[in-house]
Design a protein around this motif. Structure first.
Motif, PDB file in Angstrom:
ATOM      1  N   HIS A 152     113.617  80.742 -58.218  1.00  0.00           N
ATOM      2  CA  HIS A 152     114.361  80.417 -57.012  1.00  0.00           C
ATOM      3  C   HIS A 152     115.625  81.267 -56.918  1.00  0.00           C
ATOM      4  CE1 HIS A 152     111.795  77.050 -55.991  1.00  0.00           C
ATOM      5  NE2 HIS A 152     111.841  76.682 -57.269  1.00  0.00           N
ATOM      6  N   ASN A 153     116.138  81.391 -55.713  1.00  0.00           N
ATOM      7  CA  ASN A 153     117.333  82.167 -55.460  1.00  0.00           C
ATOM      8  C   ASN A 153     118.499  81.553 -56.228  1.00  0.00           C
ATOM      9  OD1 ASN A 153     119.279  83.783 -54.388  1.00  0.00           O
ATOM     10  ND2 ASN A 153     118.727  83.440 -52.263  1.00  0.00           N
ATOM     11  N   SER A 154     119.329  82.386 -56.856  1.00  0.00           N
ATOM     12  CA  SER A 154     120.418  81.881 -57.687  1.00  0.00           C
ATOM     13  C   SER A 154     121.434  81.090 -56.871  1.00  0.00           C
ATOM     14  CB  SER A 154     121.105  83.033 -58.409  1.00  0.00           C
ATOM     15  OG  SER A 154     121.602  83.961 -57.483  1.00  0.00           O
ATOM     16  N   VAL A 155     121.581  81.405 -55.599  1.00  0.00           N
ATOM     17  CA  VAL A 155     122.524  80.668 -54.753  1.00  0.00           C
ATOM     18  C   VAL A 155     121.976  79.272 -54.444  1.00  0.00           C
ATOM     19  CG1 VAL A 155     123.781  80.736 -52.571  1.00  0.00           C
ATOM     20  CG2 VAL A 155     123.381  82.828 -53.820  1.00  0.00           C
ATOM     21  N   GLU A 156     120.653  79.127 -54.387  1.00  0.00           N
ATOM     22  CA  GLU A 156     120.066  77.811 -54.177  1.00  0.00           C
ATOM     23  C   GLU A 156     120.178  76.948 -55.424  1.00  0.00           C
ATOM     24  OE1 GLU A 156     116.054  78.516 -53.060  1.00  0.00           O
ATOM     25  OE2 GLU A 156     116.589  79.517 -51.191  1.00  0.00           O
ATOM     26  N   VAL A 157     120.019  77.567 -56.589  1.00  0.00           N
ATOM     27  CA  VAL A 157     120.094  76.822 -57.842  1.00  0.00           C
ATOM     28  C   VAL A 157     121.534  76.423 -58.140  1.00  0.00           C
ATOM     29  CG1 VAL A 157     119.679  76.969 -60.322  1.00  0.00           C
ATOM     30  CG2 VAL A 157     118.044  77.957 -58.744  1.00  0.00           C
ATOM     31  N   LEU A 158     122.477  77.320 -57.909  1.00  0.00           N
ATOM     32  CA  LEU A 158     123.903  77.070 -58.156  1.00  0.00           C
ATOM     33  C   LEU A 158     124.647  77.135 -56.823  1.00  0.00           C
ATOM     34  CD1 LEU A 158     124.223  79.447 -61.226  1.00  0.00           C
ATOM     35  CD2 LEU A 158     124.029  76.961 -61.292  1.00  0.00           C
ATOM     36  N   PRO A 159     124.785  76.022 -56.111  1.00  0.00           N
ATOM     37  CA  PRO A 159     125.354  76.068 -54.758  1.00  0.00           C
ATOM     38  C   PRO A 159     126.833  76.470 -54.711  1.00  0.00           C
ATOM     39  CG  PRO A 159     124.907  73.797 -55.426  1.00  0.00           C
ATOM     40  CD  PRO A 159     124.356  74.674 -56.487  1.00  0.00           C
ATOM     41  N   ASN A 160     127.598  76.260 -55.785  1.00  0.00           N
ATOM     42  CA  ASN A 160     129.026  76.610 -55.780  1.00  0.00           C
ATOM     43  C   ASN A 160     129.287  78.017 -56.291  1.00  0.00           C
ATOM     44  OD1 ASN A 160     129.673  74.064 -54.850  1.00  0.00           O
ATOM     45  ND2 ASN A 160     129.811  73.228 -56.926  1.00  0.00           N
ATOM     46  N   LEU A 161     128.243  78.769 -56.584  1.00  0.00           N
ATOM     47  CA  LEU A 161     128.413  80.085 -57.185  1.00  0.00           C
ATOM     48  C   LEU A 161     129.173  81.041 -56.267  1.00  0.00           C
ATOM     49  CD1 LEU A 161     127.696  81.890 -59.620  1.00  0.00           C
ATOM     50  CD2 LEU A 161     125.642  82.552 -58.390  1.00  0.00           C
ATOM     51  N   GLU A 162     128.832  81.076 -55.000  1.00  0.00           N
ATOM     52  CA  GLU A 162     129.497  82.011 -54.076  1.00  0.00           C
ATOM     53  C   GLU A 162     130.978  81.690 -53.928  1.00  0.00           C
ATOM     54  OE1 GLU A 162     127.465  82.282 -50.361  1.00  0.00           O
ATOM     55  OE2 GLU A 162     125.885  83.556 -51.188  1.00  0.00           O
ATOM     56  N   THR A 163     131.324  80.427 -53.821  1.00  0.00           N
ATOM     57  CA  THR A 163     132.745  80.075 -53.683  1.00  0.00           C
ATOM     58  C   THR A 163     133.513  80.390 -54.954  1.00  0.00           C
ATOM     59  OG1 THR A 163     132.260  77.793 -54.315  1.00  0.00           O
ATOM     60  CG2 THR A 163     132.308  78.284 -51.968  1.00  0.00           C
ATOM     61  N   ASP A 164     132.886  80.185 -56.118  1.00  0.00           N
ATOM     62  CA  ASP A 164     133.564  80.513 -57.373  1.00  0.00           C
ATOM     63  C   ASP A 164     133.749  82.016 -57.523  1.00  0.00           C
ATOM     64  OD1 ASP A 164     133.694  77.838 -57.990  1.00  0.00           O
ATOM     65  OD2 ASP A 164     131.894  77.848 -59.252  1.00  0.00           O
ATOM     66  N   ILE A 165     132.750  82.792 -57.124  1.00  0.00           N
ATOM     67  CA  ILE A 165     132.880  84.252 -57.170  1.00  0.00           C
ATOM     68  C   ILE A 165     133.969  84.707 -56.213  1.00  0.00           C
ATOM     69  CG2 ILE A 165     131.715  86.412 -56.559  1.00  0.00           C
ATOM     70  CD1 ILE A 165     129.171  85.285 -57.751  1.00  0.00           C
ATOM     71  N   ARG A 166     133.976  84.125 -55.023  1.00  0.00           N
ATOM     72  CA  ARG A 166     134.990  84.501 -54.030  1.00  0.00           C
ATOM     73  C   ARG A 166     136.398  84.185 -54.538  1.00  0.00           C
ATOM     74  NH1 ARG A 166     134.090  85.852 -48.756  1.00  0.00           N
ATOM     75  NH2 ARG A 166     132.015  84.945 -48.666  1.00  0.00           N
ATOM     76  N   SER A 167     136.570  83.033 -55.213  1.00  0.00           N
ATOM     77  CA  SER A 167     137.900  82.680 -55.724  1.00  0.00           C
ATOM     78  C   SER A 167     138.345  83.627 -56.840  1.00  0.00           C
ATOM     79  CB  SER A 167     137.896  81.238 -56.235  1.00  0.00           C
ATOM     80  OG  SER A 167     137.098  81.117 -57.397  1.00  0.00           O
ATOM     81  N   LEU A 168     137.393  84.145 -57.611  1.00  0.00           N
ATOM     82  CA  LEU A 168     137.751  85.096 -58.667  1.00  0.00           C
ATOM     83  C   LEU A 168     138.085  86.475 -58.114  1.00  0.00           C
ATOM     84  CD1 LEU A 168     135.025  84.291 -61.331  1.00  0.00           C
ATOM     85  CD2 LEU A 168     137.477  83.894 -61.553  1.00  0.00           C
TER      86      LEU A 168
END
Length: 156
Positions: free
Chosen positions: A75-91
């Motif tokens: 499965h798409n990593s963004v679907e498996v980890l829904p907060n991943l994009e926001t955490d990457i953006r904050s970093l």
């Protein structure tokens, strides 16, 4: 018993069918020509024995098995980890800067994808095994509008 032309016709017909229609066809041929032996169909025609057996069971019981092709694969990593994009953006927001010539809308990050991945583990507490690879992290950064630049060597 079967000539080469009949075998090639059966193989061609089975190749053009999919799903339960293919299994039903293979089971019908197996019943008619191979005494309902999936092993003989596998040996002579090269068909998958498990598929032929499933087709024979479907013909005998009248119950058609449902395929779930959408559940297969990773499965798409963004679907498996829904907060991943926001955490990457904050970093990356602290490390990003606009294009100096204002020729594009992209933000250039002074952090590499490897460093982003390591920061996700150390800062946000992700497990190393659940995170996507370095290359996938770079693709996520590109999708979010960041462009990674290679680090330049310093001149002494």
């Amino acid at each position: 018993m079967l000539t080469d032309t009949i075998k090639s016709t059966f193989k061609d017909a089975a190749q053009k069918l999919t799903g339960n229609r293919k299994r039903d066809f293979m089971a019908k041929v197996t019943e008619d020509y191979f005494d309902s032996s999936a092993r003989k169909a596998e040996t002579i025609l090269g068909w998958n024995r498990q598929s032929v057996q499933l087709g024979l069971h479907e013909r005998r019981t009248g119950i058609v098995c449902v395929e779930n092709y959408q559940a297969r694969g990773r499965h798409n990593s963004v679907e498996v980890l829904p907060n991943l994009e926001t955490d990457i953006r904050s970093l990356v927001d602290a490390q990003a800067q606009a294009d100096p010539k204002f020729q594009s809308t992209f933000l250039y990050a002074r952090i590499s994808a490897r460093e982003v991945r390591e920061a996700l583990v150390s800062v946000h507490g992700y497990d190393e095994s659940e995170l996507p690879s370095r290359q996938t992290c770079g693709e996520i950064l590109n999708r979010l509008g960041y462009r990674l630049k290679k680090h330049k060597k310093r001149n002494p």
